[in-house]
Scaffold this motif. Structure first.
Motif, PDB file in Angstrom:
ATOM      1  N   ARG A  49      -5.431 -36.865 -76.529  1.00 18.67           N
ATOM      2  CA  ARG A  49      -6.403 -35.960 -76.581  1.00 18.67           C
ATOM      3  C   ARG A  49      -7.449 -35.943 -75.702  1.00 18.67           C
ATOM      4  N   VAL A  50      -7.701 -34.731 -74.941  1.00 16.25           N
ATOM      5  CA  VAL A  50      -8.762 -34.532 -73.748  1.00 16.25           C
ATOM      6  C   VAL A  50      -9.401 -33.208 -74.086  1.00 16.25           C
ATOM      7  N   ASP A  51     -10.713 -33.035 -74.031  1.00 14.26           N
ATOM      8  CA  ASP A  51     -11.539 -32.080 -74.087  1.00 14.26           C
ATOM      9  C   ASP A  51     -12.677 -31.847 -73.107  1.00 14.26           C
ATOM     10  N   GLY A  52     -13.070 -30.790 -72.676  1.00 12.65           N
ATOM     11  CA  GLY A  52     -14.178 -30.548 -71.919  1.00 12.65           C
ATOM     12  C   GLY A  52     -14.638 -29.158 -71.726  1.00 12.65           C
ATOM     13  N   THR A  53     -15.159 -28.767 -70.424  1.00 12.56           N
ATOM     14  CA  THR A  53     -15.699 -27.434 -70.382  1.00 12.56           C
ATOM     15  C   THR A  53     -14.996 -27.019 -68.884  1.00 12.56           C
ATOM     16  N   TRP A  54     -14.783 -25.646 -68.821  1.00 13.46           N
ATOM     17  CA  TRP A  54     -14.514 -24.828 -67.619  1.00 13.46           C
ATOM     18  C   TRP A  54     -15.297 -23.727 -67.401  1.00 13.46           C
ATOM     19  N   LEU A  55     -15.589 -23.435 -66.203  1.00 11.74           N
ATOM     20  CA  LEU A  55     -16.272 -22.158 -65.791  1.00 11.74           C
ATOM     21  C   LEU A  55     -15.379 -21.294 -65.316  1.00 11.74           C
ATOM     22  N   THR A  73     -10.249 -19.559 -64.046  1.00 10.95           N
ATOM     23  CA  THR A  73     -11.260 -20.641 -64.505  1.00 10.95           C
ATOM     24  C   THR A  73     -10.789 -22.206 -64.119  1.00 10.95           C
ATOM     25  N   ARG A  74     -11.770 -23.092 -64.242  1.00  5.79           N
ATOM     26  CA  ARG A  74     -11.718 -24.544 -63.691  1.00  5.79           C
ATOM     27  C   ARG A  74     -12.634 -25.326 -64.226  1.00  5.79           C
ATOM     28  N   GLY A  75     -12.090 -26.451 -64.789  1.00  8.78           N
ATOM     29  CA  GLY A  75     -12.950 -27.371 -65.185  1.00  8.78           C
ATOM     30  C   GLY A  75     -12.365 -28.968 -65.397  1.00  8.78           C
ATOM     31  N   PRO A  79     -11.360 -37.713 -72.009  1.00  6.94           N
ATOM     32  CA  PRO A  79     -10.776 -38.496 -73.391  1.00  6.94           C
ATOM     33  C   PRO A  79     -11.917 -38.973 -73.860  1.00  6.94           C
ATOM     34  N   THR A  80     -11.755 -39.368 -75.198  1.00  2.00           N
ATOM     35  CA  THR A  80     -12.868 -40.112 -75.899  1.00  2.00           C
ATOM     36  C   THR A  80     -12.939 -41.552 -75.073  1.00  2.00           C
ATOM     37  N   ALA A  81     -14.353 -42.137 -75.146  1.00  5.29           N
ATOM     38  CA  ALA A  81     -14.490 -43.458 -74.509  1.00  5.29           C
ATOM     39  C   ALA A  81     -13.312 -44.556 -75.183  1.00  5.29           C
ATOM     40  N   GLY A  82     -12.873 -45.349 -74.342  1.00  7.56           N
ATOM     41  CA  GLY A  82     -12.003 -46.466 -74.845  1.00  7.56           C
ATOM     42  C   GLY A  82     -10.591 -46.148 -75.065  1.00  7.56           C
ATOM     43  N   SER A  83     -10.053 -44.772 -74.983  1.00  8.71           N
ATOM     44  CA  SER A  83      -8.690 -44.334 -75.395  1.00  8.71           C
ATOM     45  C   SER A  83      -7.858 -44.850 -74.346  1.00  8.71           C
ATOM     46  N   GLY A  84      -8.046 -45.039 -73.072  1.00  5.62           N
ATOM     47  CA  GLY A  84      -7.209 -45.400 -72.143  1.00  5.62           C
ATOM     48  C   GLY A  84      -6.588 -44.039 -71.451  1.00  5.62           C
ATOM     49  N   VAL A  85      -6.685 -42.975 -71.883  1.00 11.20           N
ATOM     50  CA  VAL A  85      -6.330 -41.910 -71.226  1.00 11.20           C
ATOM     51  C   VAL A  85      -7.067 -41.219 -69.972  1.00 11.20           C
ATOM     52  N   LEU A  86      -6.193 -40.872 -69.069  1.00  8.73           N
ATOM     53  CA  LEU A  86      -7.091 -40.528 -67.818  1.00  8.73           C
ATOM     54  C   LEU A  86      -7.688 -39.030 -67.831  1.00  8.73           C
ATOM     55  N   GLU A  87      -8.834 -39.186 -67.111  1.00 11.02           N
ATOM     56  CA  GLU A  87      -9.385 -37.981 -66.939  1.00 11.02           C
ATOM     57  C   GLU A  87      -8.677 -36.971 -66.322  1.00 11.02           C
ATOM     58  N   ARG A  88      -8.809 -35.591 -66.397  1.00 12.89           N
ATOM     59  CA  ARG A  88      -7.914 -34.688 -65.671  1.00 12.89           C
ATOM     60  C   ARG A  88      -8.754 -33.487 -65.402  1.00 12.89           C
ATOM     61  N   ASP A  89      -8.509 -32.784 -64.212  1.00 17.75           N
ATOM     62  CA  ASP A  89      -8.969 -31.341 -63.658  1.00 17.75           C
ATOM     63  C   ASP A  89      -7.922 -30.383 -64.528  1.00 17.75           C
ATOM     64  N   ILE A 112       0.437 -16.137 -66.351  1.00 21.36           N
ATOM     65  CA  ILE A 112      -0.391 -17.269 -66.546  1.00 21.36           C
ATOM     66  C   ILE A 112       0.110 -18.489 -65.754  1.00 21.36           C
ATOM     67  N   ALA A 113      -0.780 -19.109 -64.890  1.00 20.89           N
ATOM     68  CA  ALA A 113      -0.697 -20.464 -64.159  1.00 20.89           C
ATOM     69  C   ALA A 113      -1.524 -21.407 -64.646  1.00 20.89           C
ATOM     70  N   ARG A 114      -1.003 -22.627 -65.096  1.00 20.85           N
ATOM     71  CA  ARG A 114      -2.102 -23.477 -65.708  1.00 20.85           C
ATOM     72  C   ARG A 114      -1.891 -24.805 -64.690  1.00 20.85           C
ATOM     73  N   VAL A 115      -2.606 -25.315 -64.415  1.00 21.18           N
ATOM     74  CA  VAL A 115      -2.626 -26.884 -63.707  1.00 21.18           C
ATOM     75  C   VAL A 115      -3.560 -27.560 -64.226  1.00 21.18           C
ATOM     76  N   LEU A 116      -3.032 -29.116 -64.696  1.00 25.50           N
ATOM     77  CA  LEU A 116      -3.667 -30.301 -64.918  1.00 25.50           C
ATOM     78  C   LEU A 116      -3.369 -31.244 -63.970  1.00 25.50           C
ATOM     79  N   SER A 117      -4.311 -32.053 -63.405  1.00 23.59           N
ATOM     80  CA  SER A 117      -4.164 -33.095 -62.367  1.00 23.59           C
ATOM     81  C   SER A 117      -5.066 -34.224 -62.915  1.00 23.59           C
ATOM     82  N   SER A 118      -4.251 -35.442 -62.514  1.00 23.22           N
ATOM     83  CA  SER A 118      -5.135 -36.567 -62.737  1.00 23.22           C
ATOM     84  C   SER A 118      -4.570 -37.482 -61.745  1.00 23.22           C
ATOM     85  N   ALA A 119      -5.214 -39.023 -61.850  1.00 22.04           N
ATOM     86  CA  ALA A 119      -4.584 -40.000 -60.982  1.00 22.04           C
ATOM     87  C   ALA A 119      -3.237 -40.276 -60.951  1.00 22.04           C
ATOM     88  N   ALA A 120      -2.754 -39.971 -62.341  1.00 19.14           N
ATOM     89  CA  ALA A 120      -1.237 -40.225 -62.603  1.00 19.14           C
ATOM     90  C   ALA A 120      -0.281 -39.073 -61.813  1.00 19.14           C
TER      91      ALA A 120
END
Length: 230
Positions: A49-55, A73-75, A79-89, A112-120
């Protein structure tokens, strides 16, 4: 914010092509958008699970029973702290058209075109949504509530096994004073994607959105700010 810029350019080109018609009752709008997206992915019994904000921004052009719109939109999703899930754009662009045979009923088609990217890595889904929209005034034309249901067809995805299809729904409420140029909107959208059973995977994307924007209408050959809620 390249996604938002592309959406603005597409909408401006569309409006320019339709401008020569100069039909009474035309309207244009531009809105600033802030959203709070949330993504939930369940694979093999484990849930990320990840959540955040986009503008972002959205524009629209209305003529007779037709409304054309585009948004971007972009943001960032964290993840919640300690979950081990990577942050993503996360970024999304969309463009579509809505036909309203009645003021309270509409049919909507959207790309609709949706992109999620992270270090992985990077994930991109290209989707087409076909839906039905219902809306009504809440005792006054200034306040309008709406709800929709859509079928989501995933045209392509970067995964080896993208979802078969998705289902989406949203609810919204808009406030648009007739003699005031600003309009306000609050909406909630949820999408559920279905994969093959062999994939052992399910995914949900949702967002709460707030927007404020300017509206202008063409009446009797003249443009004036204000208009009914969308």
């Amino acid at each position: 914010m390249n996604a938002a810029r592309r959406a603005w350019q597409a909408a401006l080109l569309l409006a320019a092509g339709l401008a020569p018609a100069a039909l009474a009752g035309q309207a244009v709008s531009g809105r600033a958008v802030v959203g709070f997206p949330k993504s939930s992915v369940r694979v093999g019994g484990a849930t990320e699970r990840v959540d955040g904000t986009w503008l972002g921004a959205a524009v629209g052009f209305h003529s007779a029973s037709w409304t054309f719109s585009a948004s971007g939109t972009r943001g960032t999703l964290s993840p919640t702290a300690g979950s081990g899930v990577l942050e993503r754009d996360v970024g999304e662009i969309s463009a579509g058209a809505r036909y309203e045979p009645r003021q309270w009923l509409g049919v909507d088609g959207r790309y609709i075109a949706r992109v999620l990217s992270s270090a992985a890595g990077r994930r991109r889904w290209n989707m087409v949504a076909i839906g039905v929209i219902g809306s009504r005034d809440l005792g006054t034309p200034v306040v309008r509530a709406g709800a929709s249901f859509a079928y989501l067809h995933v045209l392509s995805g970067t995964e080896q096994a993208p979802p078969n299809f998705g289902l989406g729904s949203d609810v919204s409420i808009s406030v648009a004073p007739l003699r005031f140029p600003l309009a306000f909107s609050l909406g909630y959208r949820v999408e559920r994607f279905h994969f093959l059973k062999s994939a052992g995977r399910s995914e949900q994307f949702e967002t709460l959105t707030l927007s404020v924007g300017l509206r202008a209408r063409r009446l009797d050959g003249r443009w004036a700010f204000g208009g009914r809620a969308e």
